[in-house]
Motif scaffolding. Structure first.
Motif, PDB file in Angstrom:
ATOM      1  N   GLU A 129       0.775  -1.035   0.072  1.00 62.50           N
ATOM      2  CA  GLU A 129      -0.016   0.170   0.078  1.00 62.50           C
ATOM      3  C   GLU A 129       0.927   1.113   0.009  1.00 62.50           C
ATOM      4  OE1 GLU A 129      -3.024   1.523   3.289  1.00 62.50           O
ATOM      5  OE2 GLU A 129      -3.841   0.007   2.073  1.00 62.50           O
ATOM      6  N   VAL A 130       0.483   1.928  -0.881  1.00 64.88           N
ATOM      7  CA  VAL A 130       1.287   3.223  -1.134  1.00 64.88           C
ATOM      8  C   VAL A 130       0.402   4.574  -0.733  1.00 64.88           C
ATOM      9  CG1 VAL A 130       2.656   4.854  -2.737  1.00 64.88           C
ATOM     10  CG2 VAL A 130       3.095   2.442  -2.611  1.00 64.88           C
ATOM     11  N   SER A 131       0.857   5.580  -0.204  1.00 68.39           N
ATOM     12  CA  SER A 131      -0.053   6.710  -0.066  1.00 68.39           C
ATOM     13  C   SER A 131       0.882   7.966  -0.548  1.00 68.39           C
ATOM     14  CB  SER A 131      -0.191   7.172   1.481  1.00 68.39           C
ATOM     15  OG  SER A 131      -0.891   5.927   1.833  1.00 68.39           O
ATOM     16  N   GLU A 132       0.369   8.657  -1.556  1.00 66.93           N
ATOM     17  CA  GLU A 132       0.978   9.718  -2.218  1.00 66.93           C
ATOM     18  C   GLU A 132      -0.112  10.666  -2.501  1.00 66.93           C
ATOM     19  OE1 GLU A 132       4.666   7.871  -4.701  1.00 66.93           O
ATOM     20  OE2 GLU A 132       2.776   7.948  -5.767  1.00 66.93           O
TER      21      GLU A 132
ATOM     22  N   GLN B  16      -3.826  10.172  -1.689  1.00 67.75           N
ATOM     23  CA  GLN B  16      -4.295   9.091  -2.317  1.00 67.75           C
ATOM     24  C   GLN B  16      -3.493   7.867  -1.717  1.00 67.75           C
ATOM     25  OE1 GLN B  16      -4.417   9.265  -6.648  1.00 67.75           O
ATOM     26  NE2 GLN B  16      -6.304  10.890  -6.424  1.00 67.75           N
ATOM     27  N   THR B  17      -4.396   6.515  -1.907  1.00 72.35           N
ATOM     28  CA  THR B  17      -3.770   5.402  -1.297  1.00 72.35           C
ATOM     29  C   THR B  17      -4.058   4.550  -2.687  1.00 72.35           C
ATOM     30  OG1 THR B  17      -3.954   6.023   1.070  1.00 72.35           O
ATOM     31  CG2 THR B  17      -3.650   3.634   0.375  1.00 72.35           C
ATOM     32  N   TYR B  18      -3.008   3.508  -2.649  1.00 72.09           N
ATOM     33  CA  TYR B  18      -3.261   2.698  -3.762  1.00 72.09           C
ATOM     34  C   TYR B  18      -2.348   1.421  -3.618  1.00 72.09           C
ATOM     35  CZ  TYR B  18       1.048   5.021  -5.909  1.00 72.09           C
ATOM     36  OH  TYR B  18       2.281   5.478  -6.177  1.00 72.09           O
ATOM     37  N   ASP B  19      -2.548   0.509  -4.384  1.00 72.44           N
ATOM     38  CA  ASP B  19      -1.609  -0.689  -4.006  1.00 72.44           C
ATOM     39  C   ASP B  19      -0.656  -0.754  -5.125  1.00 72.44           C
ATOM     40  OD1 ASP B  19      -2.957  -1.903  -2.079  1.00 72.44           O
ATOM     41  OD2 ASP B  19      -4.408  -3.046  -3.364  1.00 72.44           O
ATOM     42  N   TYR B  20       0.657  -0.907  -5.038  1.00 74.91           N
ATOM     43  CA  TYR B  20       1.609  -0.969  -5.994  1.00 74.91           C
ATOM     44  C   TYR B  20       2.592  -2.274  -5.816  1.00 74.91           C
ATOM     45  CZ  TYR B  20       5.956   0.643  -8.378  1.00 74.91           C
ATOM     46  OH  TYR B  20       6.929   0.892  -9.243  1.00 74.91           O
TER      47      TYR B  20
ATOM     48  N   ASP C  34       4.978  -4.879   4.801  1.00 77.96           N
ATOM     49  CA  ASP C  34       4.548  -4.995   3.549  1.00 77.96           C
ATOM     50  C   ASP C  34       5.242  -4.722   2.354  1.00 77.96           C
ATOM     51  OD1 ASP C  34       4.572  -2.310   3.977  1.00 77.96           O
ATOM     52  OD2 ASP C  34       2.636  -1.715   3.550  1.00 77.96           O
ATOM     53  N   THR C  35       6.801  -4.543   2.600  1.00 75.82           N
ATOM     54  CA  THR C  35       7.637  -4.199   1.313  1.00 75.82           C
ATOM     55  C   THR C  35       8.386  -5.436   0.889  1.00 75.82           C
ATOM     56  OG1 THR C  35       9.400  -3.499   3.018  1.00 75.82           O
ATOM     57  CG2 THR C  35       7.888  -1.880   2.277  1.00 75.82           C
TER      58      THR C  35
END
Length: 155
Positions: free
Chosen positions: A36-39, A42-46, A100-101
């Motif tokens: 999960e990335v927050s930028e 916005q949060t999305y799955d990478y 999670d990385t």
């Protein structure tokens, strides 16, 4: 006892065998790992970078201490795109890796595997060219890529 991983470029198709890079051959119902990335609010799955898959039958005779299952497949993924040269990729940073990385997945059943190809938004393949992996017995403190050994440390 440790197991050394040797890598070599090949033109052979490595479907369902051990390989470094390329695209993973996973069960259809297995989810491709993401973080999960927050930028910018916005949060999305990478998607995590596929590192390798190891067909456990290929290393069973080298795992004399029975520390791994002797059938099935292991898959290794991590947040590596930034370190592989994609400076625009999200990166959790260096130092201690957050849970999670990176992901290690396992399936005992390798009968119905599908190649999970991943493409960037521009249609380019996300995978690095696959390399064949072979295995040999080595010492726990030997340098190089290995399983079941101590990390290689330098002073």
């Amino acid at each position: 006892m440790a197991i050394k991983l040797e890598l070599k470029r090949t033109e052979r198709i490595l479907f369902c065998g051990s390989k470094w890079w390329g695209d993973p051959d996973m069960p259809e119902n297995m989810q491709y790992p993401t973080m999960e990335v927050s930028e910018d609010g916005q949060t999305y799955d990478y998607p995590l970078t596929f590192i390798c898959q190891i067909r456990l039958e290929e290393i069973a005779e080298l795992d004399t201490d029975n520390r791994l299952p002797h059938k099935g497949m292991l898959w290794f993924f991590a947040d590596l795109d930034y370190f592989l040269g994609d400076l625009d990729a999200p990166c959790a940073g260096s130092g201690e890796w957050q849970a999670d990385t990176f992901k290690v997945l396992y399936s005992e059943d390798c009968s119905d595997l599908l190649t999970h190809e991943y493409y960037w938004e521009d249609g380019e393949p996300a995978a690095i060219a696959a390399e064949e992996m072979t295995f040999e017995e080595t010492s726990e403190t030997d340098f190089g890529f290995k399983l079941l050994g101590m990390p290689a440390m330098t002073e």
